[in-house]
Scaffold this active site. Structure first.
Site, mmCIF file in Angstrom:
data_model
loop_
_atom_site.group_PDB
_atom_site.id
_atom_site.type_symbol
_atom_site.label_atom_id
_atom_site.label_comp_id
_atom_site.label_asym_id
_atom_site.label_seq_id
_atom_site.Cartn_x
_atom_site.Cartn_y
_atom_site.Cartn_z
ATOM 1 N N LYS A 193 51.072 39.431 49.153
ATOM 2 C CA LYS A 193 51.212 40.362 48.030
ATOM 3 C C LYS A 193 49.854 40.942 47.670
ATOM 4 O O LYS A 193 48.920 40.208 47.331
ATOM 5 C CB LYS A 193 51.809 39.653 46.809
ATOM 6 C CG LYS A 193 51.975 40.570 45.601
ATOM 7 C CD LYS A 193 52.486 39.828 44.385
ATOM 8 C CE LYS A 193 52.570 40.751 43.181
ATOM 9 N NZ LYS A 193 51.212 41.212 42.730
ATOM 10 N N GLU A 222 41.063 30.403 45.079
ATOM 11 C CA GLU A 222 39.686 30.918 45.082
ATOM 12 C C GLU A 222 39.565 31.746 43.819
ATOM 13 O O GLU A 222 40.102 32.849 43.730
ATOM 14 C CB GLU A 222 39.443 31.736 46.359
ATOM 15 C CG GLU A 222 37.966 31.894 46.700
ATOM 16 C CD GLU A 222 37.326 33.048 45.960
ATOM 17 O OE1 GLU A 222 36.632 32.777 44.948
ATOM 18 O OE2 GLU A 222 37.523 34.180 46.376
ATOM 19 N N CYS A 255 33.284 37.669 42.815
ATOM 20 C CA CYS A 255 33.312 36.367 42.147
ATOM 21 C C CYS A 255 32.086 35.526 42.464
ATOM 22 O O CYS A 255 31.699 34.656 41.689
ATOM 23 C CB CYS A 255 34.574 35.607 42.526
ATOM 24 S SG CYS A 255 34.853 35.476 44.306
ATOM 25 N N VAL A 266 57.509 39.270 40.421
ATOM 26 C CA VAL A 266 57.398 39.152 41.877
ATOM 27 C C VAL A 266 56.418 38.043 42.237
ATOM 28 O O VAL A 266 56.670 37.226 43.129
ATOM 29 C CB VAL A 266 56.984 40.502 42.496
ATOM 30 C CG1 VAL A 266 56.566 40.341 43.962
ATOM 31 C CG2 VAL A 266 58.123 41.505 42.390
ATOM 32 N N GLY A 267 55.282 38.001 41.566
ATOM 33 C CA GLY A 267 54.334 36.914 41.791
ATOM 34 C C GLY A 267 54.909 35.566 41.402
ATOM 35 O O GLY A 267 54.633 34.553 42.057
ATOM 36 N N GLU A 292 33.130 35.015 32.997
ATOM 37 C CA GLU A 292 32.977 35.977 34.083
ATOM 38 C C GLU A 292 33.170 37.394 33.549
ATOM 39 O O GLU A 292 34.172 37.698 32.897
ATOM 40 C CB GLU A 292 34.004 35.687 35.181
ATOM 41 C CG GLU A 292 33.803 36.503 36.434
ATOM 42 C CD GLU A 292 34.715 36.041 37.569
ATOM 43 O OE1 GLU A 292 34.222 35.920 38.704
ATOM 44 O OE2 GLU A 292 35.903 35.789 37.310
#
Length: 496
Positions: free
Chosen positions: A193, A269, A303, A230-231, A399
């Site tokens: 996806k 990750e 990242c 969907v995820g 972040e």
């Protein structure tokens, strides 16, 4: 506030046919609905992506399950090698088409597509094709004696099953190929996806697989969708055995929780807040240049980028001045121009997030040295340097995912290590020193998955990549990346 170009794309959603198709069970499938993909440098719509539904996701998982259970993909090593080599050849032959699409949709600069955005990721496929030729899927253990008999023992390494691979927007080629290449080499089947911000790049990969390889139907399925559901299907479906996800730590936690009901294997990750440390014996000019240009790579949307710069307290102002001078040299603008170093952020939403964090940092006491400005048209943000940052502040802990560098002073090596480790993350980092021995001594005390010594570059297909702490679980690339998708089955037989 949205730009006029972005507002028009919202009205355009679902009204135009998709320019690409889903890949499900070996077929390129059209969808009823589509959504626009926007060029972040101009805000213009560059195309429409197929908007997969929950039914499409279920169909993709079912296809992957059938292909794993019913075909010889999981056992036919020669077929897997051939198909990976075909995929590599197809990517290579369509490299320039992919380059232009990546520049337009991702906002990646042309120079970056010659590295981590495209050319290096294409090499990942060749790496795993070659690795599979020589990697032993059987490991012999020493014979033992038990109950008066000799026993032969060995380990078979088998594919883990159906893999749901969910990727982020920032490096879509790298993230997709670093997941599907080792998964396919291992003998797994995959549902990939793409990110809704960069759907066309991922769907282009699906088309190459369908049209230029002998990968059997259902072995690779490729979806794009705006629907969160969907995820959720991919992370909870009972026929999915492994989830590999790249994205934010917040979403990673949700995926891990969702996968826990069926105890799926999870590879994550996630985020980073990596520190670059300039020790007091280093060449500050070199370190300042490296820090300034590093954080501006892909507009800070990486990242593993070192977004904290730790400097000796006595040299804080000197180094800040040097970093600011280097940031002034960072060219930003049209990502298609070969001379442009930095492109835009991916969206106005992301730009608002970055700007909000910068403004709060200044309100909290950080010094805004340069930057902190939106630049139109497009989603550009001027390279930003914040000095005198407190180690526990939001800008030092969270972040940003933008071209924002936070400078934090330290007193000695022990203090630098303490500040570097003062984070929920542990993805990457760097140390500069006049002597490699001293830099390495500091680096070894920092809990992080990758480290750069005096500017060393670890990034390549054979180097395991991943994080400590809340930067993730598992490793991508290298032999470790292949073994994420293998199960170990131990056998024993009586020797007659």
């Amino acid at each position: 506030m949205q730009s006029q170009g972005q507002a028009s794309t919202d009205a355009d959603a679902g009204t135009s046919p998709a320019d690409r198709k889903l890949l499900i069970d070996g077929q390129l499938v059209a969808t009823e609905a589509s959504f626009p993909s926007v060029n972040p440098a101009t805000t213009a719509v560059i195309g429409h992506a197929p908007d997969a539904t929950v039914a499409d996701a279920n169909a993709a998982v079912a296809a992957a399950r059938r292909a794993f259970d019913s075909s010889d993909w999981s056992t036919n090593v020669e077929l897997r090698v051939r198909c990976l080599e075909q995929l590599h050849r197809a990517l290579d032959e369509h490299r320039e088409e992919l380059r232009e699409l990546t520049i337009a949709e991702v906002g990646a600069t042309r120079m970056l597509t010659h590295g981590n955005q495209l050319d290096i990721p294409i090499g990942i496929v060749a790496y795993y094709a070659d690795l599979l030729k020589n990697y032993s899927l059987t490991e012999e253990l020493p014979e033992i004696e038990s109950r008066g008999q000799r026993h032969r023992r060995w380990i078979d390494k088998e594919p883990a099953g159906v893999v749901a691979a969910i990727v982020a927007y920032n490096y879509p080629h790298q993230l997709a190929l670093a997941k599907i290449a080792p998964a396919l080499a291992a003998g797994c089947t995959v549902v990939l996806k793409g990110a809704p911000d960069t759907p066309l790049v991922t769907q282009a990969l699906g088309e190459l697989i369908a049209e230029h390889t002998d990968i059997p139907a259902g072995v690779v399925n490729v979806l794009s969708s705006t629907q969160v559901a969907v995820g959720e299907v991919l992370s909870t479906h009972p026929d999915v055995d492994v989830i590999t996800f790249t994205g934010s730590t917040v979403v990673g936690r949700r995926i891990m929780a969702a996968a826990s009901d069926s105890l799926k294997r999870v590879f994550l990750e996630l985020g980073g807040k990596s520190a670059m440390i300039l020790l007091d014996d280093t060449d500050f000019a070199t370190g300042a240049m490296f820090a300034a240009f590093s954080i501006c790579t892909h507009a800070g949307q990486g990242c593993a980028l070192t977004s904290r710069l730790l400097v000796p307290r006595a040299h804080h102002d000197e180094i800040v001045e040097q970093v600011a001078a280097n940031m002034a040299r960072v060219s930003f603008g049209d990502p298609g121009d070969p001379k442009t170093y930095m492109g835009p952020l991916i969206s106005e939403r992301q730009r608002e997030k970055v700007d909000g964090m910068v403004q709060r940092a200044v309100a909290a006491g950080a010094t805004l040295v340069t930057g902190g400005e939106k630049v139109d048209p497009g989603f550009f943000y001027r390279p930003t340097l914040l000095a005198n940052v407190a180690p526990d502040s939001e800008i030092a802990q969270e972040e940003v995912f933008g071209p924002v560098l936070a400078v934090i002073p330290f007193d000695d090596d022990d203090d630098a290590v303490r500040i570097a480790n003062n984070s929920i993350y542990g993805l990457s980092g760097g140390v500069f020193s006049a002597t490699e021995e001293r830099a390495l001594a500091v680096a070894r005390r920092i809990r992080t998955g990758t480290m750069s010594i005096n500017g060393g570059n670890y990034f390549a297909a054979d180097a395991p990549f991943g994080g400590y702490k809340q930067s993730g679980i598992g490793r991508e690339s290298g032999v470790a990346g292949l073994e994420e998708f293998l199960e170990h089955k131990t056998y024993a037989a009586v020797i007659s």
